[in-house]
Design an enzyme around this catalytic site. Structure first.
Site, short mmCIF file in Angstrom:
data_model
loop_
_atom_site.label_atom_id
_atom_site.label_comp_id
_atom_site.label_asym_id
_atom_site.label_seq_id
_atom_site.Cartn_x
_atom_site.Cartn_y
_atom_site.Cartn_z
N HIS A 1 -15.06 -0.40 4.46
CA HIS A 1 -14.94 0.55 5.58
C HIS A 1 -15.68 1.85 5.38
O HIS A 1 -15.69 2.82 5.45
CB HIS A 1 -13.08 1.60 4.68
CG HIS A 1 -12.37 0.61 4.79
ND1 HIS A 1 -11.99 -0.12 3.83
CD2 HIS A 1 -10.71 1.19 6.50
CE1 HIS A 1 -10.53 -0.66 4.84
NE2 HIS A 1 -10.10 -0.62 5.63
N ASP B 1 -10.94 -7.03 0.90
CA ASP B 1 -9.62 -5.58 1.48
C ASP B 1 -9.29 -6.28 3.01
O ASP B 1 -9.75 -6.93 3.42
CB ASP B 1 -10.52 -4.23 1.78
CG ASP B 1 -10.10 -3.49 2.55
OD1 ASP B 1 -10.29 -2.19 1.69
OD2 ASP B 1 -9.77 -3.64 3.67
N SER C 1 1.16 -1.23 -0.18
CA SER C 1 0.12 -0.23 0.16
C SER C 1 0.66 1.32 0.37
O SER C 1 0.06 2.60 -0.12
CB SER C 1 -0.86 -0.18 1.38
OG SER C 1 -2.11 -0.66 1.03
N CYS D 1 -7.38 1.85 1.93
CA CYS D 1 -8.92 0.89 2.03
C CYS D 1 -8.31 0.20 0.35
O CYS D 1 -7.85 1.09 -0.85
CB CYS D 1 -9.70 2.14 1.40
SG CYS D 1 -11.53 0.87 0.30
#
Length: 645
Positions: A378, A372, A333, A391
């Site tokens: 989320h 996720d 991420s 997310c």
């Protein structure tokens, strides 16, 4: 009857004898004249030339290795220096029986049996008249032992040389590098004349990359030797003037490393397989370059035994491997802020565009679910919230809309998928995938097809994509400078040993990462600030007197089945997720950009982010944390409630 009655002519015989005698005398005189002329020519006309040749029979030219340049950190703290040392050298042409000599040295404890093959190869790779070091750094006991048996080993002697010493031990070893014995492979690429009398050469890091600058130029001196080739002051009553031809010492190097901060970073990751790279985004200076576990370079400088080298080379933790430059891992991420910026740049999203995250994403017409990290989802998230809470579903959707080619092209602007060009070399490029890349990476046609699902996971830094810690630190520096780009560098200045003149090396600008609308930088950086203010890394920013923009990341080591749950308590430690964190600070005036990787470190928020915060404190505030626990591991604060990356 006439023959028996012939009368002998005595007068004629006497005259013939006299003629022959005169001819012989003439020949002898001519030869004597030639001999006298030749002696005169040799003794008078060619006197100087043959005197020099005779001198060569008792005077030998010995190379004088130049002093290697020292290496300092950015504040002048010494990282590599030279110290006098004694070493055992062998001249092959003066050794009557090489094998017997080597066996004899083993017998008296100056060589090890296991190292004989390597010693033989080294000796045979050098010229017969060169002194070849066969044992480096003799101590007093070694020298005393050799002195007792000296006359048993013609052609072997003790020489005083300058040896490399690293006073900081393994600190910054992967940046500074080390010197080692010249190998056969080294001899194939170097000029042997320039390394005459030299036993070591730079092997890695700065020592290797700046070898030509550091080693200087060798000199030479004349020494008088006896019939056995040993150095003497005079031969009987004969004394002669001997010449010294001084060499040129190597230049000193000043690095960009901050040794105090480097020590902090290494202390924080001690006992772990990790990498920390911190850059000054304003000029590309490498402030810290850490790869752990490390090793003591002094062992290579003095010469490792086969067992010692095997212990390093075969260790499962790979201490010789430079994770900061050569370790390639899925970035996870950490790339999400750049992917968000790409969405803004290509107009496929806006800062206010929100999507509903229910914990999974599917492509149209497919039942496969891309999950996720938060199984419950989320809820509805905008771009800033998606980056702050990391997310995955938001970026699955954004990657699909961008498409693989635009993703590839935009991330390439930030240096991903290519070497940064750092001045020590040896780095790997990582992989920035694309359909074109896949066609070249696989042989079978069925494997060369790019599938939509591969674009989806590309958007969260998984799949085929890999990066090095240095690349992610560089990417973060470009973000911090809003596109301004500099090549990372470890050497900032050189000092001439003769004049003591310091010559600075200017920063090397790279093509800028441009965007159509400058406000997009504000949005991307603002989302990274949100990560530190209520997002996945907010615990690590508590109490910071400066503003931080960051992003956590977790990279999978193996694929979890569609309906399986990732449970680290049930899997091997080396199969757990890698922990990432990238950040820069202060946001309004960036002075440091950092990337932290901890292999199998579980989560970026709980493991990597606290390390980065401590390093930034050390650099920006000169606040140094206390030593970690006895096991050397970082005691990280718990992850943020609701934050998993």
């Amino acid at each position: 009857m006439g023959a028996r009655g012939r009368i002998k002519d005595l007068w004629r015989e006497q005259r013939l004898f006299e003629q022959r005698s005169i001819a012989a005398v003439v020949v002898v005189c001519l030869l004597a004249a030639v001999l006298v002329a030749r002696l005169g020519w040799l003794q008078v006309k060619k006197h100087d030339e043959y005197t020099a040749l005779a001198q060569g029979n008792r005077v030998r030219t010995e190379p004088l290795p130049a002093a290697r340049g020292a290496i300092y950190d950015r504040k002048g703290v010494i990282l590599a220096e030279n110290r006098p040392a004694y070493q055992l050298e062998l001249v092959r042409e003066q050794v009557p029986d090489l094998e017997a000599t080597l066996r004899g040295l083993v017998r008296i404890g100056l060589l090890e049996e296991d190292n004989l093959d390597a010693v033989r190869r080294t000796i045979r790779s050098r010229r017969p008249f060169d002194g070849v070091p066969i044992r480096l750094r003799l101590d007093e006991e070694d020298m005393a032992r050799f002195a007792l048996h000296r006359f048993d080993f013609p052609g072997v002697d003790i020489r005083t040389r300058l040896a490399r010493r690293y006073p900081e031990g393994e600190t910054a070893v992967h940046a500074v590098g080390y010197v080692g014995t010249i190998s056969e492979a080294d001899l194939e690429r170097i000029d042997r004349e320039e390394y005459a009398g030299t036993s070591t050469i730079g092997k890695t890091g700065v020592e290797f990359a700046f070898e030509d600058v550091l080693r200087g130029r060798n000199g030479a001196r004349e020494i008088m030797v006896n019939a056995q080739g040993r150095s003497v002051e005079r031969l009987g009553s004969l004394q002669t003037a001997l010449r010294n031809m001084p060499g040129r010492p190597g230049a000193d190097l000043f690095l960009t490393l901050d040794l105090e901060v480097q020590r902090v970073a290494e202390q924080l990751v001690r006992g772990q397989r990790a990498a920390v790279v911190a850059l000054d985004p304003r000029n590309g200076d490498v402030l810290t370059l850490v790869s752990t576990p490390g090793f003591d370079p002094n062992g290579f400088a003095r010469g490792l035994t086969r067992a010692e080298f095997a212990a390093l080379n075969e260790s499962i933790d790979r201490p010789l491997f430079n994770r900061a430059l050569r370790g390639t891992y899925p970035p996870g991420s950490t790339i999400k802020p750049v992917v968000a910026l790409a969405g803004l740049e290509y107009g496929v999203t806006t800062p206010d565009t929100a999507i509903a995250c229910q914990g999974w994403f599917s492509l149209p017409g497919s039942s496969h679910r891309f999950r996720d990290w938060r199984r419950s989802g989320h809820g509805r998230v905008s771009m800033e919230q998606a980056v702050a809470q990391s997310c995955d579903v938001y970026f699955y959707d954004l990657a699909r809309d961008l498409g693989v080619q635009r993703l590839h092209d935009f991330l390439a602007r930030f240096g991903l998928g290519a070497p940064t060009g750092i001045d020590i070399g040896g780095e790997r490029a990582g992989i920035l995938p694309s359909p074109e890349w896949k066609k070249g990476a696989f042989k079978r046609a069925s494997q060369q097809v790019w599938f939509p699902g591969e674009t989806v996971i590309f958007g969260i830094g998984q799949g085929y994509m890999t990066s090095t810690p240095l690349q992610l630190a560089h990417m973060t520096a470009v973000l911090a400078m809003r596109g301004e780009n500099y090549r990372p560098r470890l050497v900032r200045a050189l000092r001439d040993p003769a004049t003591q003149t310091v010559t600075s090396i200017p920063p090397a600008p790279l093509p800028s990462a441009t965007v159509k609308d400058a406000s997009h930088w504000d949005e991307a950086i603002g989302s990274m600030v949100a990560v530190m203010q209520g997002g996945t890394a907010s615990r690590s920013a508590l109490g910071a007197p400066y503003s931080i923009a960051g992003k956590t990341g977790t990279a999978q080591v193996f694929t979890v089945a569609q309906d399986a749950r990732y449970d680290e308590s049930t899997i091997s430690e080396r199969l757990r997720d890698h922990a990432w964190f990238v950040a820069f600070a202060p946001v309004e005036d960036p002075r440091i950009a950092i990337a932290v990787l901890v292999e199998n470190g579980r989560s970026g928020s709980g493991t990597a982010a606290p390390i980065a915060r401590a390093v930034m404190d050390a650099y920006l505030l000169r606040q140094f944390p206390p030593p970690p626990g006895e096991d050397g591991a970082v005691v990280a604060p718990p992850a943020v409630v609701g934050g998993g990356e």
